[in-house]
Design an enzyme around this catalytic site. Structure first.
Site, PDB file in Angstrom:
ATOM      1  N   LYS A 109       0.857  -1.201   0.000  1.00 47.47           N
ATOM      2  CA  LYS A 109       0.000   0.000   0.000  1.00 47.47           C
ATOM      3  C   LYS A 109       0.886   1.242   0.000  1.00 47.47           C
ATOM      4  CE  LYS A 109      -3.869   1.905   2.715  1.00 47.47           C
ATOM      5  NZ  LYS A 109      -4.687   1.697   3.922  1.00 47.47           N
TER       6      LYS A 109
ATOM      7  N   SER B  77      -9.497  -0.578   7.700  1.00 44.83           N
ATOM      8  CA  SER B  77      -9.012  -0.336   6.348  1.00 44.83           C
ATOM      9  C   SER B  77      -8.404  -1.527   5.634  1.00 44.83           C
ATOM     10  CB  SER B  77      -7.978   0.794   6.364  1.00 44.83           C
ATOM     11  OG  SER B  77      -8.633   2.013   6.619  1.00 44.83           O
TER      12      SER B  77
ATOM     13  N   SER C 280      -9.566   1.647   3.527  1.00 40.67           N
ATOM     14  CA  SER C 280      -8.834   2.430   2.551  1.00 40.67           C
ATOM     15  C   SER C 280      -7.784   1.645   1.756  1.00 40.67           C
ATOM     16  CB  SER C 280      -8.130   3.586   3.258  1.00 40.67           C
ATOM     17  OG  SER C 280      -7.213   3.081   4.199  1.00 40.67           O
TER      18      SER C 280
END
Lengths: 512, 497
Positions: free
Chosen positions: B76, B195, B171
Site C-alpha cells: 500500500k 481499512s 482504505s
C-alpha cells in the site's frame, strides 16, 4: 533605557541602578523590597534584605519582586533524545540530522537511555522525587525549526519533581558576607531541543539548521522564590556547577548549552501576585541579572504610572540594556497538548521494585544511580573548608573558575607550603595574573608544578615573596625581571652560584 | 499459476516448475491488462525484475530464502519504500521518494519477496471506499465478474458499460484489488478502523489485522499512531499466516512493539473446531445490516456449530459508543500527525513566499484534500485546552470501557468472535459517492473500528474455504459478490490447537 535612567534620577528616586551595573554584588539601597513569604535557607549570617525597600512618593508602598526561572540544559550525550544522530557543537549545517529529526513520515522516536540517566542523576542531585512512571506528550506549534510541528516533552507527568537548590548570594560589601538561599525546584522534564533559525533579512529569508533539532534537554523549573537578578544569576551559576560536576550537561551558556527564561512580576507585599512577563533566551549570567532587574524596574514604573502589565514574552537587548516585547501574539498560544502515542510510559525502578531476572540493559535502577553520583559542588566546598581551613568565600571562588580547583589541588600535591599560603597565592596572585592576561586556567603559562616549586622555595625562605612575585612578572613577559631574579638567587647562594648557570636553570624552570 | 495460493506457488518455484522471472513477468503483464482497475499507483517494473533475477540465482544455487522467495507482492502506498515514490495518494507527497524502507517492507524484501508496486488508497488512508485519493478511485475486480455483468445486463439497459462498477471498500482498496485480480500473492495494507478488513470483505480476499504491537509500524505513514497496524491481504488464510510469520516480532525502531519473542507457527491442515467457543455479539445485529449479510452470518455460525464448536451469544455493551469515540480520537491524532506536512523538508511546497505562515497555509490547502483538512480541523478543535477534557479525555475513558468489553468476553471462555465485516456487499461507486466521506466512514466502520481501539487482532476471512465446499454457500446465498464474516479473537489459540 538611557531615557528611563535619566527620568529616574530626575524624579529624585532614592535608589539608583544598583542591580543593573556590574557592582551588583554590593547592591545597596536598591528599590525592591523582599517578600518574606517564602522560606529561606539556613545561614550563619543574619537574614538581611539584599536590597533596601523603596518608598514611592505616593503612599509609602513597598514593592516586592518575584522571579521564577525555566532553565533548559542540553544533555551531554553522544546521540539525540529520540534518534541516533550525533550531538556536536558547531558542525556543518544539517550534517547531524537523522530521518526522524527531519520528521520524515513514518519515522518513530526511540528513547535514549543515557538521557534518562542524566535526568535521574540531576533529579537526585537536586533532592527531587524521581517519578517511577513518567509520560511523554506532544506540544504543538508551527515554526520552521520544529519539523514535526510538535515538540515531544513531559507535560503531564515529568521525570522528577519537588526538589531544591541551595545557592549563595553576597549580602554586604565584604566578600565574607554571604547568605545561603534555597529555591524550590518544581520539576525536571525531558524534552527535545528545536533546530536553529538564522534570519537573513537582506534576502527576506530564514535559513534553518536542524543539527540541534531533537537534542535532549533537561528543563529545570525553579519556583518563583527569587527576588532579583543577582539571586537568579547565583542560582543559575550553582546549577551550572552541579550539572558540570554530574557530567549531565556542559552547561556552557555561551555555547547555548544552558538557556534561561525568567518569569517576573511585582506586587505590594501582602497583596496578590502581579501579572507576570516572561523574558526569554538569556544566554549569559550577566545579561540574566541585568534583564531581570531592568524588567522589575520597568514593571514598577509602569504600575506606578497607572498602566497595566501585559502577560507577554519579552527579549533582552543587551546593547540597549532593556527588555522588549517579543512575539506579536493576540492572546495566548494553545499548544494542544496530547499524549505521545509512540512512546509507552517511562518506567524506572529501584532495588526493591526491580523485576526479577530483568535485563540490566533494559531497566534503570534509581538506587544504583544514586550510589554512583559524583561529588557535588556543595560537598566539595565543605571539604575544602574543613581540609584546608579556607574561608567559605574562597571555596566559592575556587569552584567558580573553570579548572581552578584542579590547578589548586595539583599545587597542593606538589608543595610543602601551608595550604593557607597556597590558597592565598592561587586565589590572589595567580588568579589575578590570569585575569590581567585575560587567560583561562587551561591557557596558563604557569603550570601547577612550577607554582608548587616556587612556593617551596618561598617556604624554605630560599627566596623572598617579592622575588616570587618577580617570577610571575617574568611570566608576564617582562624579560628584564629575570636579571633581578638572578641577582636574588646569587644573593641567596651567597654569591657562590654561577650567574650563567642560574640563568639557565631559571629559564628552564620558567619555560616549563 | 497466478490463481494459486502463495504456498502452492512457492512449492512450484522450489520444484522448478516456474522461475521467479517468469512468475514476475506474468504478474507484470496482468497488471498492465488490469490497469483499468487503478489498483496500482506505481508499478516498480525494473525493481521487480531485478529482484526476480536475484531470486532465480538463489533458487539455482539451492539457497532459497524460504516461502516468500520470488513471490510477487504489493505494498500500500502509505508504506515508506526506499527509492520508490511514496505518495499516500496525496498531492502533499507526490514526487516524495523516501530514503528508507518500512520495517515490514524490509522484512519482505529480506525474505526474497518481489515488489510489484505501490497500491492505491484513500488519501492518507482516510476513507472506506478507496475513492478519495488524488490518483482516482480503485475499481473492484468483481465488477467485471461474469455474474455481476449478467445481473447488470438484466437491470439497466442503455447504460454505459463501465458506469456501474463497484467500489473496493477502503482504505486499502488497491491492495485488496491487486490480490483479488491475481496480480500478486500477498499485499500489505494498513488497518486503523477497518481499512484492511473492509476492502478484503468487498473484494473477496482474506484481510488480516494483527494485534497492535505485534507488527512494526516503523515506516508506516501514520493515521492514528495508537490504532494503526500493518495489515495483510491474501487469497487464503494459510497464506496470511505465512506472511504474518515473516513480519511479526519486536522492532527496536518501534517502541510500541511488544518485547516478547514471537514463535513462528503453521496452521493445521484441517481445522478442528470442536474445542472452540465462538461468541456472537448481539450488539452487532445492526438494523442497517443487509439481509444477505445477516443470513450469511447465520450460515457461518451454523457451519461452526455443525462442526462441533460451541456458539453462544455474548455482549459488548459499549459498542454503540465506539464510532463516536473513534472519531474523536482519530481526528485528534490526525491533526497532530499531519502537522509535519509544511512543505519545508519534503513534499509539496506552494509558490507563495510572502511569509512562513502564508506558505504553510497555501501548501497545506493545496496538498491535502477536503477529507484530510476536515479531520485536521476537527482534531484541533478536540485538542484545544477548553475542549480537551470533554472530548479527548472522555473518549480515552470510553475507549478503555470498549477495550474492557473485549477483555471480559475473552476471559469468560470465548475464544473467537464471529461478526460481519461490512453492512452490505460492495456498492456501486455512483451510489457510494452520494454520501460524503465522513458519513460513509461512520457507517462502514461500524463493525471494524471497535477492535482497533481495543488493539485486538482480527481476521476478515472467508472461513468456508477451510471448512467444507465453499461453492455450497456461495451458490445458496443470494449474493454473487463475496461477503465475509469477521473473526475477531486470539487467533494464536485458534491456529495452534
Amino acid at each position: 533605557m538611557a531615557a528611563l535612567m535619566l527620568r529616574w534620577s530626575c524624579l529624585g528616586k532614592r535608589w539608583v541602578l544598583a542591580c543593573i551595573d556590574g557592582g551588583s554584588r554590593h547592591g545597596r539601597g536598591a528599590a525592591i523590597g523582599l517578600t518574606s513569604r517564602r522560606k529561606r535557607g539556613q545561614s550563619s549570617v543574619a537574614q538581611q534584605p539584599l536590597i533596601a525597600v523603596q518608598k514611592s512618593r505616593k503612599g509609602e508602598h513597598e514593592w516586592a519582586a518575584v522571579v521564577g526561572l525555566e532553565i533548559h540544559a542540553q544533555i551531554s550525550s553522544n546521540s539525540k533524545l529520540f534518534s541516533g544522530s550525533q550531538v556536536h557543537f558547531a558542525a556543518p549545517p544539517n550534517s547531524l540530522v537523522s530521518f526522524f529529526d527531519a520528521s520524515l513520515p513514518g519515522t518513530l522516536p526511540v528513547l535514549n537511555r543515557r538521557c534518562v540517566e542524566a535526568a535521574v542523576m540531576t533529579g537526585l542531585a537536586l533532592n527531587c522525587r524521581i517519578n517511577k512512571k513518567s509520560l511523554f506528550d506532544r506540544k504543538h506549534y508551527f515554526y520552521a525549526d520544529l519539523p514535526a510541528g510538535y515538540q515531544i516533552t513531559q507535560q503531564r507527568l515529568p521525570i522528577a519533581v519537588n526538589g531544591s537548590l541551595a545557592y549563595s548570594v553576597s549580602v554586604g560589601k565584604k566578600p565574607s558576607q554571604v547568605s545561603t538561599r534555597t529555591v524550590r525546584i518544581k520539576q525536571i522534564q525531558l524534552e527535545q531541543d528545536s533546530g536553529k533559525s538564522l534570519h537573513d533579512e537582506p534576502r527576506s529569508q530564514t535559513l534553518i539548521d536542524l543539527n540541534r533539532a531533537g537534542v535532549g534537554l533537561l528543563e529545570v523549573v525553579l519556583e518563583p522564590d527569587m527576588s532579583c537578578g543577582e539571586e537568579a544569576a547565583s542560582a543559575v551559576r550553582e546549577l551550572q556547577l552541579i550539572l558540570q560536576a554530574l557530567g549531565t550537561s556542559q552547561a556552557n551558556m555561551a555555547e547555548g548549552q544552558l538557556r534561561v527564561d525568567a518569569n517576573i512580576s511585582v506586587h505590594h507585599p501582602g497583596e496578590p501576585l502581579g501579572v507576570r512577563t516572561e523574558v526569554k533566551n538569556l544566554n549569559s549570567a550577566r545579561f540574566l541579572a541585568k534583564a531581570i532587574d531592568f524588567e522589575i524596574k520597568r514593571q514598577i514604573h509602569e504600575l506606578e504610572n497607572g498602566r497595566k502589565i501585559l502577560n507577554e514574552t519579552r527579549s533582552f537587548d543587551d546593547k540597549l540594556g532593556c527588555t522588549m516585547p517579543m512575539r506579536d501574539k493576540e492572546g495566548k498560544q494553545d499548544y494542544r497538548f496530547m499524549p505521545e502515542p509512540n512512546l509507552p510510559p517511562l518506567l524506572l525502578y529501584d532495588t526493591a521494585s526491580l523485576p526479577p531476572g530483568a535485563d540490566p540493559q533494559q531497566v534503570i535502577n534509581i538506587d544504583w544511580i544514586r550510589e554512583r553520583l559524583p561529588e557535588l559542588p556543595g560537598k566539595t566546598r565543605e571539604k575544602l573548608i574543613q581540609q584546608y581551613g579556607m574561608l567559605p568565600e574562597h571555596s566559592f571562588t575556587l569552584l567558580n573558575e573553570v579548572g581552578l580547583l584542579e590547578f589548586f589541588q595539583n599545587v597542593i600535591k606538589e608543595t610543602r607550603a601551608e595550604p593557607k599560603k597556597v590558597t592565598s597565592w592561587v586565589l590572589n596572585i595567580f588568579l589575578g595574573f590570569l585575569k590581567q592576561q585575560n587567560l583561562a586556567v587551561n591557557e596558563s603559562p604557569v603550570t601547577p608544578s612550577a607554582l608548587a616549586e616556587l612556593l617551596n622555595l618561598l617556604d624554605r625562605k630560599a627566596i623572598s615573596s617579592s622575588a616570587a612575585r618577580q617570577v610571575m612578572d617574568m611570566k608576564r613577559g617582562n624579560p628584564r625581571a629575570i636579571n633581578k631574579l638572578i641577582g636574588l638567587v646569587r644573593k641567596a647562594t651567597l654569591s657562590r652560584a654561577d650567574p650563567t648557570v642560574i640563568k639557565e636553570i631559571l629559564e628552564r624552570k620558567l619555560s616549563s | 499459476m497466478l490463481g494459486r495460493t502463495l504456498r502452492e506457488v512457492s512449492t512450484a518455484l522450489k520444484q522448478g516448475h516456474i522461475t521467479p522471472t517468469e512468475l514476475c513477468q506474468k504478474c507484470l503483464s496482468l497488471i498492465k491488462k488490469t490497469k483499468f482497475l487503478n489498483a496500482y499507483i506505481t508499478v516498480s517494473e525494473e525493481v521487480a525484475l531485478k529482484q526476480a533475477e536475484e531470486s532465480e540465482k538463489r533458487y539455482k544455487k539451492g539457497h532459497s530464502l524460504g516461502d516468500l522467495d520470488g513471490i510477487p507482492v504489493a505494498v500500500k502506498d502509505n508504506f515508506s519504500t526506499s527509492s520508490i515514490e511514496t505518495t499516500c495518494a496525496s498531492n502533499m507527497l507526490k514526487g516524495y521518494v523516501p530514503p528508507y524502507n518500512a520495517t515490514v517492507v524490509q522484512k519482505l524484501l529480506d525474505k526474497g519477496a518481489v515488489l510489484m508496486g505501490k497500491t492505491n488508497l484513500d488519501e492518507f488512508a482516510m476513507g472506506s471506499g478507496s475513492t478519495d485519493g488524488v490518483f482516482g478511485p480503485v475499481k473492484n475486480p468483481w465488477s467485471y465478474s461474469k455474474q455481476y455483468r449478467e445481473k447488470r445486463k438484466q437491470k439497466a439497459h442503455g447504460e454505459n458499460e463501465d458506469s456501474n462498477w463497484l467500489i473496493t471498500g477502503g482504505s486499502s482498496g488497491g491492495s485488496a484489488a491487486a490480490v483479488a485480480a491475481f496480480t500478486c500473492f500477498a499485499a500489505l495494507g494498513s488497518d486503523t478502523g477497518g481499512s484492511t478488513r473492509n476492502p478484503a470483505a468487498h473484494c473477496g480476499v482474506v484481510g488480516f489485522k494483527p494485534s497492535y504491537g505485534l507488527v512494526s509500524r516503523h515506516g508506516l505513514i501514520p493515521l492514528v499512531n495508537s490504532m494503526d497496524v500493518p495489515g495483510i491481504l491474501t487469497r487464503c488464510v494459510d497464506d496470511a499466516a505465512i506472511v504474518l510469520g515473516m513480519l511479526a516480532g519486536h522492532d527496536p525502531k518501534d517502541s510500541t512493539t511488544i518485547q516478547d519473542p514471537v514463535k513462528p507457527f503453521t496452521l493445521p491442515t484441517s481445522a478442528d473446531v470442536n474445542k472452540l467457543c465462538i461468541g456472537i455479539p448481539k450488539e452487532y445485529l445492526a438494523p442497517e445490516l443487509s439481509s444477505e449479510v445477516r443470513s450469511f452470518w447465520s450460515k457461518a455460525a451454523n457451519l461452526f456449530e455443525s462442526e462441533g464448536a460451541k456458539v453462544i451469544e455474548v455482549s459488548l455493551p459499549h459498542t454503540s459508543y465506539s464510532i463516536v469515540c473513534y472519531h474523536v480520537l482519530c481526528t485528534s491524532e490526525v491533526a497532530s500527525n499531519m502537522a509535519r506536512f509544511d512543505g519545508l523538508e519534503y513534499g509539496h511546497r506552494c509558490d507563495i513566499n510572502v511569509s512562513t505562515e502564508a506558505m504553510y497555509a497555501a501548501t497545506r490547502r493545496e496538498g491535502f484534500n477536503d477529507v484530510v483538512r476536515g479531520r485536521i480541523l476537527s482534531g484541533n478543535f478536540f485538542l484545544l485546552k477548553e475542549n480537551y477534557e470533554n472530548y479527548f479525555i472522555k473518549a480515552q475513558k470510553v475507549r478503555r470501557l470498549i477495550a474492557n468489553d473485549f477483555v471480559n468476553v475473552f476471559n469468560s471462555g470465548v475464544d473467537v468472535l464471529l461478526t460481519p465485516t461490512t453492512l452490505s456487499e460492495a456498492v456501486p461507486y455512483l451510489e457510494f459517492i452520494k454520501e460524503d466521506n465522513r458519513t460513509r466512514s461512520a457507517q462502514d466502520d461500524i463493525f471494524t473500528q471497535a477492535v482497533n481501539m481495543a488493539g485486538e487482532n482480527l481476521t476478515s476471512a472467508i472461513p468456508e474455504p477451510h471448512a467444507k465446499e465453499p461453492e455450497q454457500l456461495h451458490v445458496t446465498s443470494f449474493s454473487y459478490l463475496p461477503m465475509t464474516n469477521e473473526l475477531a479473537g486470539i487467533i494464536e489459540t485458534f491456529v495452534v490447537t
